[in-house]
Design a protein around this motif. Structure first.
Motif, PDB file in Angstrom:
ATOM      1  N   ILE A 114      10.068 -31.156   1.901  1.00 29.97           N
ATOM      2  CA  ILE A 114       9.951 -29.892   2.633  1.00 29.97           C
ATOM      3  C   ILE A 114       8.493 -29.711   3.025  1.00 29.97           C
ATOM      4  N   LEU A 115       8.277 -29.462   4.300  1.00 33.79           N
ATOM      5  CA  LEU A 115       6.947 -29.169   4.822  1.00 33.79           C
ATOM      6  C   LEU A 115       6.966 -27.759   5.389  1.00 33.79           C
ATOM      7  N   VAL A 116       5.817 -27.113   5.390  1.00 29.56           N
ATOM      8  CA  VAL A 116       5.693 -25.771   5.954  1.00 29.56           C
ATOM      9  C   VAL A 116       4.914 -25.914   7.251  1.00 29.56           C
ATOM     10  N   GLU A 117       5.419 -25.288   8.306  1.00 29.83           N
ATOM     11  CA  GLU A 117       4.802 -25.404   9.619  1.00 29.83           C
ATOM     12  C   GLU A 117       4.044 -24.127   9.954  1.00 29.83           C
ATOM     13  N   ASP A 118       2.770 -24.282  10.255  1.00 26.65           N
ATOM     14  CA  ASP A 118       1.963 -23.161  10.733  1.00 26.65           C
ATOM     15  C   ASP A 118       2.077 -23.164  12.256  1.00 26.65           C
ATOM     16  N   LEU A 119       2.833 -22.227  12.796  1.00 25.64           N
ATOM     17  CA  LEU A 119       3.088 -22.213  14.232  1.00 25.64           C
ATOM     18  C   LEU A 119       1.834 -21.910  15.042  1.00 25.64           C
ATOM     19  N   ALA A 120       0.881 -21.176  14.462  1.00 26.98           N
ATOM     20  CA  ALA A 120      -0.344 -20.839  15.192  1.00 26.98           C
ATOM     21  C   ALA A 120      -1.217 -22.075  15.410  1.00 26.98           C
ATOM     22  N   SER A 121      -1.338 -22.914  14.383  1.00 30.49           N
ATOM     23  CA  SER A 121      -2.208 -24.092  14.497  1.00 30.49           C
ATOM     24  C   SER A 121      -1.417 -25.374  14.734  1.00 30.49           C
ATOM     25  N   ASP A 122      -0.097 -25.318  14.645  1.00 29.94           N
ATOM     26  CA  ASP A 122       0.786 -26.483  14.757  1.00 29.94           C
ATOM     27  C   ASP A 122       0.484 -27.506  13.666  1.00 29.94           C
ATOM     28  N   GLU A 123       0.003 -27.022  12.514  1.00 33.46           N
ATOM     29  CA  GLU A 123      -0.318 -27.883  11.382  1.00 33.46           C
ATOM     30  C   GLU A 123       0.822 -27.838  10.371  1.00 33.46           C
ATOM     31  N   LEU A 124       1.047 -28.962   9.693  1.00 41.59           N
ATOM     32  CA  LEU A 124       2.066 -29.052   8.653  1.00 41.59           C
ATOM     33  C   LEU A 124       1.387 -29.085   7.289  1.00 41.59           C
ATOM     34  N   PHE A 125       1.969 -28.343   6.334  1.00 38.74           N
ATOM     35  CA  PHE A 125       1.430 -28.259   4.987  1.00 38.74           C
ATOM     36  C   PHE A 125       2.474 -28.743   3.989  1.00 38.74           C
ATOM     37  N   SER A 126       2.009 -29.344   2.906  1.00 39.14           N
ATOM     38  CA  SER A 126       2.911 -29.623   1.792  1.00 39.14           C
ATOM     39  C   SER A 126       3.236 -28.289   1.124  1.00 39.14           C
ATOM     40  N   LEU A 127       4.325 -28.245   0.354  1.00 38.12           N
ATOM     41  CA  LEU A 127       4.650 -27.024  -0.380  1.00 38.12           C
ATOM     42  C   LEU A 127       3.515 -26.636  -1.318  1.00 38.12           C
ATOM     43  N   GLU A 128       2.920 -27.626  -1.971  1.00 38.94           N
ATOM     44  CA  GLU A 128       1.845 -27.347  -2.915  1.00 38.94           C
ATOM     45  C   GLU A 128       0.662 -26.674  -2.221  1.00 38.94           C
ATOM     46  N   ARG A 129       0.247 -27.224  -1.086  1.00 40.56           N
ATOM     47  CA  ARG A 129      -0.889 -26.638  -0.347  1.00 40.56           C
ATOM     48  C   ARG A 129      -0.550 -25.239   0.155  1.00 40.56           C
ATOM     49  N   TRP A 130       0.651 -25.085   0.670  1.00 39.30           N
ATOM     50  CA  TRP A 130       1.101 -23.788   1.170  1.00 39.30           C
ATOM     51  C   TRP A 130       1.072 -22.745   0.055  1.00 39.30           C
ATOM     52  N   ARG A 131       1.585 -23.112  -1.106  1.00 43.14           N
ATOM     53  CA  ARG A 131       1.609 -22.183  -2.243  1.00 43.14           C
ATOM     54  C   ARG A 131       0.191 -21.808  -2.666  1.00 43.14           C
ATOM     55  N   LYS A 132      -0.693 -22.783  -2.667  1.00 39.34           N
ATOM     56  CA  LYS A 132      -2.068 -22.534  -3.105  1.00 39.34           C
ATOM     57  C   LYS A 132      -2.837 -21.669  -2.098  1.00 39.34           C
ATOM     58  N   GLU A 133      -2.711 -22.007  -0.821  1.00 42.21           N
ATOM     59  CA  GLU A 133      -3.508 -21.338   0.202  1.00 42.21           C
ATOM     60  C   GLU A 133      -2.894 -20.037   0.714  1.00 42.21           C
ATOM     61  N   SER A 134      -1.584 -20.000   0.855  1.00 45.04           N
ATOM     62  CA  SER A 134      -0.934 -18.822   1.445  1.00 45.04           C
ATOM     63  C   SER A 134      -0.413 -17.828   0.421  1.00 45.04           C
ATOM     64  N   LYS A 135      -0.230 -18.271  -0.805  1.00 44.03           N
ATOM     65  CA  LYS A 135       0.284 -17.398  -1.879  1.00 44.03           C
ATOM     66  C   LYS A 135       1.541 -16.636  -1.422  1.00 44.03           C
ATOM     67  N   PRO A 136       2.588 -17.385  -1.057  1.00 38.94           N
ATOM     68  CA  PRO A 136       3.792 -16.757  -0.489  1.00 38.94           C
ATOM     69  C   PRO A 136       4.516 -15.795  -1.429  1.00 38.94           C
ATOM     70  N   MET A 137       4.372 -15.961  -2.736  1.00 40.04           N
ATOM     71  CA  MET A 137       5.066 -15.049  -3.662  1.00 40.04           C
ATOM     72  C   MET A 137       4.498 -13.629  -3.577  1.00 40.04           C
ATOM     73  N   GLU A 138       3.274 -13.497  -3.111  1.00 36.73           N
ATOM     74  CA  GLU A 138       2.683 -12.164  -2.965  1.00 36.73           C
ATOM     75  C   GLU A 138       3.403 -11.348  -1.890  1.00 36.73           C
ATOM     76  N   ARG A 139       4.042 -12.025  -0.963  1.00 30.82           N
ATOM     77  CA  ARG A 139       4.777 -11.307   0.099  1.00 30.82           C
ATOM     78  C   ARG A 139       5.989 -10.571  -0.474  1.00 30.82           C
ATOM     79  N   ALA A 140       6.467 -11.035  -1.631  1.00 29.85           N
ATOM     80  CA  ALA A 140       7.630 -10.408  -2.248  1.00 29.85           C
ATOM     81  C   ALA A 140       7.212  -9.435  -3.357  1.00 29.85           C
ATOM     82  N   GLY A 141       5.914  -9.162  -3.438  1.00 28.92           N
ATOM     83  CA  GLY A 141       5.439  -8.224  -4.442  1.00 28.92           C
ATOM     84  C   GLY A 141       5.303  -8.848  -5.822  1.00 28.92           C
ATOM     85  N   ASN A 142       5.362 -10.171  -5.906  1.00 32.80           N
ATOM     86  CA  ASN A 142       5.216 -10.860  -7.205  1.00 32.80           C
ATOM     87  C   ASN A 142       3.788 -11.274  -7.431  1.00 32.80           C
TER      88      ASN A 142
END
Length: 142
Positions: A114-142
């Motif tokens: 699974i890769l995460v796509e940044d539509l603004a930059s057209d860059e692909l991230f690994s799940l690990e990098r995405w989790r580290k840099e974007s902190k997606p769990m914070e979007r759910a209040g965690n």
């Protein structure tokens, strides 16, 4: 206007996508995987991510059931990355009035990559990098 069109397309796509049931051969199940089996594996792998589960739960609670999380294939063709095919899927917040994309993903047919796509930059991230840099769990209040 665009939001209305997107909401209509999302509703139609979700209706067609989630109503789908894989065909069964008359003599039972076949050992050969079908495109639809791979499609389902990719969606299941994405839905199993803790971020997707948390986002879906957060959307349901915050909207008191008026909005829902949904995964939808966002392009009919697979995308090749380093010679390997990936389904193009996105997670949406679906409301009665519109659909709001939260994140876009590329998922291998077997669901193992699974890769995460940044539509603004057209860059692909690994799940690990995405989790580290974007902190997606914070979007759910965690």
């Amino acid at each position: 206007m665009i939001a209305g069109i997107l909401a209509g397309l999302l509703a139609a796509g979700l209706g067609a996508y989630y109503v789908y049931q894989p065909p069964q051969s008359p003599g039972g199940s076949s050992n050969a995987p079908t495109t639809q089996d791979a499609d389902a594996k990719a969606v299941d792998a994405l839905m199993a991510l803790p971020e997707i589960k948390a986002w879906s739960s957060h959307i349901e609670k915050a909207s008191k059931g008026r909005a829902h999380g949904a995964v939808m294939e966002t392009a009919p063709e697979q995308r090749l990355v380093d010679g390997k095919p990936y389904y193009q899927l996105s997670f949406f917040e679906s409301t009665p009035d519109a659909a709001h994309r939260w994140e876009s993903f590329l998922v291998s047919p077997d669901g193992k990559r699974i890769l995460v796509e940044d539509l603004a930059s057209d860059e692909l991230f690994s799940l690990e990098r995405w989790r580290k840099e974007s902190k997606p769990m914070e979007r759910a209040g965690n």
